[in-house]
Design a protein around this motif. Structure first.
Motif, short mmCIF file in Angstrom:
data_model
loop_
_atom_site.label_atom_id
_atom_site.label_comp_id
_atom_site.label_asym_id
_atom_site.label_seq_id
_atom_site.Cartn_x
_atom_site.Cartn_y
_atom_site.Cartn_z
N GLU A 136 26.96 82.67 63.80
CA GLU A 136 26.72 81.22 63.87
C GLU A 136 26.07 80.67 62.61
OE1 GLU A 136 24.52 80.34 67.36
OE2 GLU A 136 26.10 80.99 68.76
N ASP A 137 25.34 81.52 61.88
CA ASP A 137 24.66 81.05 60.67
C ASP A 137 25.57 81.11 59.43
OD1 ASP A 137 22.33 80.58 62.05
OD2 ASP A 137 21.52 82.59 61.69
N LEU A 138 26.77 81.65 59.60
CA LEU A 138 27.70 81.72 58.48
C LEU A 138 28.43 80.38 58.31
CD1 LEU A 138 29.29 85.24 59.07
CD2 LEU A 138 27.19 84.66 57.85
N ILE A 139 28.95 80.15 57.12
CA ILE A 139 29.61 78.88 56.81
C ILE A 139 31.12 79.12 56.76
CG2 ILE A 139 29.75 76.94 55.18
CD1 ILE A 139 27.06 77.96 54.02
N HIS A 140 31.88 78.24 57.36
CA HIS A 140 33.33 78.34 57.28
C HIS A 140 33.78 78.20 55.83
CE1 HIS A 140 34.61 78.50 61.48
NE2 HIS A 140 33.63 77.64 61.76
N LEU A 141 34.72 79.03 55.43
CA LEU A 141 35.20 79.00 54.05
C LEU A 141 35.79 77.64 53.70
CD1 LEU A 141 35.43 80.78 51.55
CD2 LEU A 141 37.69 81.50 52.34
N TYR A 142 36.41 76.98 54.68
CA TYR A 142 37.00 75.68 54.39
C TYR A 142 35.94 74.61 54.12
CZ TYR A 142 36.34 75.02 59.50
OH TYR A 142 35.82 74.96 60.78
N ASP A 143 34.67 74.93 54.37
CA ASP A 143 33.58 73.99 54.09
C ASP A 143 32.90 74.27 52.75
OD1 ASP A 143 33.71 72.34 56.32
OD2 ASP A 143 32.48 73.66 57.54
N THR A 163 44.70 72.58 49.15
CA THR A 163 45.70 72.35 50.18
C THR A 163 45.52 70.98 50.84
OG1 THR A 163 46.60 73.18 52.27
CG2 THR A 163 44.23 73.46 51.94
N GLU A 164 46.65 70.40 51.25
CA GLU A 164 46.61 69.14 52.00
C GLU A 164 46.59 69.40 53.50
OE1 GLU A 164 49.94 66.88 50.69
OE2 GLU A 164 49.13 66.53 48.67
N ARG A 165 46.52 70.69 53.87
CA ARG A 165 46.55 71.07 55.29
C ARG A 165 45.14 71.33 55.82
NH1 ARG A 165 47.86 75.68 55.34
NH2 ARG A 165 48.10 76.20 53.14
N ILE A 166 44.12 70.76 55.17
CA ILE A 166 42.74 71.09 55.52
C ILE A 166 42.40 70.71 56.96
CG2 ILE A 166 41.71 68.94 54.70
CD1 ILE A 166 40.31 72.53 54.22
N ASP A 167 43.00 69.61 57.47
CA ASP A 167 42.73 69.22 58.86
C ASP A 167 43.23 70.27 59.84
OD1 ASP A 167 41.54 66.90 58.05
OD2 ASP A 167 43.30 65.63 58.34
N ILE A 221 41.36 81.52 49.15
CA ILE A 221 40.29 80.68 48.57
C ILE A 221 40.88 79.67 47.60
CG2 ILE A 221 38.20 80.68 47.16
CD1 ILE A 221 37.60 83.48 48.18
N GLN A 222 41.82 80.13 46.78
CA GLN A 222 42.45 79.23 45.82
C GLN A 222 43.23 78.13 46.51
OE1 GLN A 222 44.18 80.31 41.68
NE2 GLN A 222 45.87 80.60 43.08
N ASP A 223 43.88 78.47 47.62
CA ASP A 223 44.64 77.48 48.38
C ASP A 223 43.71 76.42 48.97
OD1 ASP A 223 47.22 76.61 49.65
OD2 ASP A 223 46.12 77.04 51.49
N ILE A 224 42.54 76.85 49.45
CA ILE A 224 41.59 75.91 50.06
C ILE A 224 40.92 75.02 49.01
CG2 ILE A 224 39.39 75.73 51.30
CD1 ILE A 224 40.18 78.25 52.84
N LEU A 225 40.48 75.64 47.90
CA LEU A 225 39.67 74.91 46.91
C LEU A 225 40.48 74.30 45.78
CD1 LEU A 225 36.64 77.34 46.43
CD2 LEU A 225 36.81 75.36 47.95
N GLY A 226 41.61 74.92 45.47
CA GLY A 226 42.33 74.55 44.26
C GLY A 226 41.86 75.43 43.11
N GLU A 227 42.72 75.59 42.13
CA GLU A 227 42.45 76.51 41.02
C GLU A 227 41.22 76.13 40.22
OE1 GLU A 227 45.04 78.60 37.42
OE2 GLU A 227 45.89 76.97 38.60
N ASN A 228 41.08 74.83 39.92
CA ASN A 228 39.96 74.37 39.08
C ASN A 228 38.62 74.61 39.75
OD1 ASN A 228 39.99 73.45 36.47
ND2 ASN A 228 40.89 71.48 36.98
N SER A 229 38.49 74.17 41.00
CA SER A 229 37.21 74.29 41.71
C SER A 229 36.81 75.73 41.92
CB SER A 229 37.28 73.57 43.06
OG SER A 229 36.04 73.65 43.73
N LEU A 230 37.80 76.58 42.20
CA LEU A 230 37.52 77.99 42.40
C LEU A 230 36.83 78.60 41.19
CD1 LEU A 230 37.73 80.78 43.72
CD2 LEU A 230 40.12 80.86 43.01
N PHE A 231 37.37 78.33 40.01
CA PHE A 231 36.84 78.98 38.83
C PHE A 231 35.69 78.22 38.17
CE2 PHE A 231 40.80 81.04 39.58
CZ PHE A 231 40.44 82.36 39.43
#
Length: 210
Positions: free
Chosen positions: A191-198, A99-103, A165-175
């Motif tokens: 607090e110790d968990l990681i945001h999925l967008y990261d 996605t280009e909407r990551i910000d 997840i696919q929208d955030i990472l893209g199809e290639n990176s996901l798989f």
């Protein structure tokens, strides 16, 4: 190559009708989409398409060819797009891109995804890794949701998270990077968990360390 050319020849002949798809009646949209899928299936039944229409007049429409996340058909997607014709009103893309909407997502201003009875915001999802397969170089991860207990019996929940997840990472990176996804309730202390967008940043940091 013959079946690739057959699809693109058909697409060129009908590209103006396809480009005007968004302005058609629902009945005609369904009819046109059926024939796109039908002609695409003559080449490969396991791949699919998405069309992104321009928001500004006189700009290109985009035809995205996707393997629906199946790496066994990545080559067919690549070969098809590599042989796409040059059309002034069209852009052809292999795979669903990040996605280009990551910000907006990182700032928490993202619009929610709505899947029937499920409403999820990508900015509210977090993850941890469960396992790493050195042979495939893929992670098993656990994704935490605020309302998992509310949605856990919903059949479409896993599919909904997968689409995000696919929208955030893209199809290639996901798989390339994820093997298995487990879902769980977001703990009160997260607090110790990681945001999925990261997740991509998480992968990139590991590559740097290695």
């Amino acid at each position: 190559m013959k079946s690739i050319n057959t699809f693109w020849n058909w697409f060129q002949e009908n590209n103006q009708t396809i480009k005007n798809l968004i302005n058609e009646t629902p009945k005609n949209q369904k009819h046109i989409s059926f024939w796109i899928n039908k002609n695409l299936s003559y080449y490969c039944k396991e791949i699919d398409f998405m069309i992104v229409f321009p928001k500004i007049g006189n700009t290109k429409s985009e035809l995205i060819i996707t393997a629906n996340g199946n790496p066994e058909h990545f080559n067919q997607v690549i070969d098809l797009v590599d042989n796409a014709p040059q059309l002034k009103n069209w852009k052809f893309t292999a795979f669903i891109q990040p996605t280009e909407r990551i910000d907006k997502i990182t700032d928490g201003f993202d619009e929610p995804f709505i899947f029937h009875e499920i409403t999820l915001k990508a900015s509210e999802l977090k993850f941890l890794t469960l396992d790493y397969d050195e042979e495939t170089q893929k992670f098993d991860i656990i994704v935490f949701l605020k309302n998992y207990h509310f949605y856990c019996d919903t059949k479409t929940l896993e599919q909904a998270v997968f689409i995000i997840i696919q929208d955030i990472l893209g199809e290639n990176s996901l798989f390339q990077n994820i093997n298995f996804v487990q879902l769980a309730q977001m703990p009160d202390n997260n607090e110790d968990l990681i945001h999925l967008y990261d997740f991509q940043m998480f992968i990139d940091s590991l590559n740097i360390e290695n």
